[in-house]
Design an enzyme around this catalytic site. Structure first.
Site, PDB file in Angstrom:
ATOM      1  N   LYS A   1      24.039  60.953 -41.295  1.00 21.00           N
ATOM      2  CA  LYS A   1      23.722  62.228 -42.201  1.00 21.00           C
ATOM      3  C   LYS A   1      23.482  63.313 -41.425  1.00 21.00           C
ATOM      4  CE  LYS A   1      24.657  59.213 -45.485  1.00 21.00           C
ATOM      5  NZ  LYS A   1      23.907  58.461 -46.466  1.00 21.00           N
TER       6      LYS A   1
HETATM    7  C1  LIG Z   1      23.369  57.263 -47.335  1.00 22.67           C
HETATM    8  C2  LIG Z   1      23.311  57.304 -48.857  1.00 22.67           C
HETATM    9  C3  LIG Z   1      22.642  56.688 -49.513  1.00 22.67           C
HETATM   10  C4  LIG Z   1      21.426  56.016 -48.974  1.00 22.67           C
HETATM   11  O1  LIG Z   1      20.793  56.439 -48.240  1.00 22.67           O
HETATM   12  P1  LIG Z   1      19.764  55.424 -46.973  1.00 22.67           P
HETATM   13  O2  LIG Z   1      18.847  56.513 -46.628  1.00 22.67           O
HETATM   14  O3  LIG Z   1      21.016  54.780 -46.229  1.00 22.67           O
HETATM   15  O4  LIG Z   1      19.269  54.422 -47.894  1.00 22.67           O
HETATM   16  C5  LIG Z   1      22.494  56.786 -50.801  1.00 22.67           C
HETATM   17  N1  LIG Z   1      23.780  57.641 -51.442  1.00 22.67           N
HETATM   18  C6  LIG Z   1      24.691  58.030 -50.499  1.00 22.67           C
HETATM   19  C7  LIG Z   1      25.811  58.729 -51.398  1.00 22.67           C
HETATM   20  C8  LIG Z   1      24.570  57.830 -49.380  1.00 22.67           C
HETATM   21  O5  LIG Z   1      25.617  58.457 -48.672  1.00 22.67           O
END
Ligand SMILES: *Cc1c(COP(=O)(O)O)cnc(C)c1O
Length: 391
Positions: free
Chosen positions: A189
């Protein structure tokens, strides 16, 4: 293809950027007094809250835990329906199941691949409690319409902004608009804390519920206790979880946060390079951007016009692997995952998302790429599409 691959070293579709400042920030915490719930938690939370223009932020062990907390704070429970996009990661719907609620999948808009407001309207019932729009690839969903629908039907809006830190909608930062907004700090991210997540909100009641939820449902706040026999005393008032972020992670997150603008600028620059290079390739559809939003470009997704190509998506995916270029597919629609199929969700309920899934690939996009890496990817796209183009 026995020729030399375009790249001698493999490039993934996404990865983190960690520098010496990040390493120093983490090691300083390791030498200090607090490994978890120390001073960096609130510093990191304040930094994100200020940046997005929200009154409050609550960090969590990961974005999924943060979404779970948001569903709890929203009061989602058995018998409640929550509408989310079919084109997302499982976590956007799993958080509803954790609370005993029922996820309802709405189909996507064919241009932006975001949840279609008209499809939301069709799925509202007397049981609908909340909407979880997802800002797919970092491009904001149709928030004006979604906010209006929520207001009309008295629904809570929880934005899944895992892709959209730094994105804006009609000039407003994502994170400042709805009841609650979730960000993720997974390594792919915009910024990372290893694992980590956060909810931003302007609502004090949600804020306090989120704080208590992430720590077993326990409070020490004297204004909330039913009695107060002494300074050791705390009360567990509902069933919460241990969903806390560590101070080690918060220090990393805060150090990464200082580079956020640089990261976003690079993501925008590289996506523009892709957009420009691919404009005259009819066999691929480029990511279409709605005028109301400004994406923070988490992912660069292209749609293959398979009727103009002699290869399948799988063959094209493999061809990139041969060139040492890592791709991904975002996403398998959630209702098609075996667990959801076993719950009774049927293929065909979101035909546009299902068709999109068959035709997309995600190209590498991350700030630690160099311009030469971007040029390699461009070269590979042109080479592979040319090779398989019917025309
Ligand atoms: C990465 C992601 C999540 C969850 O995040 P984590 O930190 O990995 O638990 C939820 N929704 C979307 C669309 C994501 O890309």
């Amino acid at each position: 293809m026995n020729q030399k691959p375009i790249r001698s070293s493999y490039i993934p579709y996404g990865r983190q950027w960690i520098d010496d400042d990040d390493i120093k920030a983490v090691t300083a915490v390791l030498k200090g007094d607090y490994l978890t719930t120390g001073p960096f938690i609130s510093r990191f939370e304040k930094a994100v809250a200020n940046y997005v223009g929200a009154k409050f932020a609550v960090s969590f062990a990961n974005g999924t835990a943060a979404l779970h907390g948001a569903c709890f704070a929203a009061g989602v429970s058995e018998g409640d329906e929550v509408i989310t996009s079919a084109m997302t990661f499982a976590a956007s719907a799993n958080c509803v199941l954790y609370q005993g609620g029922t996820p309802v999948f709405a189909d996507i808009d064919e241009k932006t691949y975001n949840i279609d407001s008209e499809e939301i309207k069709k799925r509202i019932t007397s049981k609908t409690k909340a909407i979880i729009p997802v800002h797919f690839t970092g491009q904001p969903a149709d928030m004006e319409e979604i906010t209006a629908i929520a207001k009309n039907h008295n629904l809570i809006v929880i934005e899944d902004a895992a892709h959209a830190l730094g994105a804006t909608y009609k000039g407003n930062m994502i994170g400042s608009i709805s009841d609650m907004t979730m960000f993720s700090f997974h390594p792919v991210k915009h910024i990372t804390s290893g694992e980590g997540g956060m909810i931003t909100t302007n609502n004090k009641d949600y804020y306090e519920k989120l704080l208590q939820f992430r720590s077993h449902g326990i409070t020490r706040d004297s204004s909330k206790l039913t009695e107060n026999p002494g300074p050791w005393y705390y009360e567990m008032q509902f069933l919460g979880y241990n969903y806390r972020l560590t101070d080690i992670q918060a220090a990393l997150g805060l150090s990464q946060f200082k580079k956020l603008n640089t990261f976003i600028d690079l993501r925008k620059k590289y996506s523009s390079m892709y957009n420009e290079a691919f404009t005259n390739i009819p066999a691929i559809t480029l990511p279409s951007q709605d005028k109301n939003g400004c994406s923070s470009w988490h992912l660069y997704v292209i749609r293959l016009q398979l009727d103009q190509l002699t290869a399948t998506r799988k063959e094209i995916f493999d061809a990139f692997q041969q060139e040492n270029i890592g791709l991904n597919v975002h996403y398998i629609p959630v209702h098609l995952l075996p667990y959801y199929q076993n719950l009774g969700y049927k293929q065909g309920i979101c035909p546009k998302a299902e068709k999109l899934y068959e035709e997309i690939i995600t190209l590498p996009l991350f700030p630690a790429m160099t311009e030469n890496d971007v040029r390699d990817v461009i070269y590979a796209v042109k080479k592979i599409i040319n090779l398989y183009c019917k025309l």
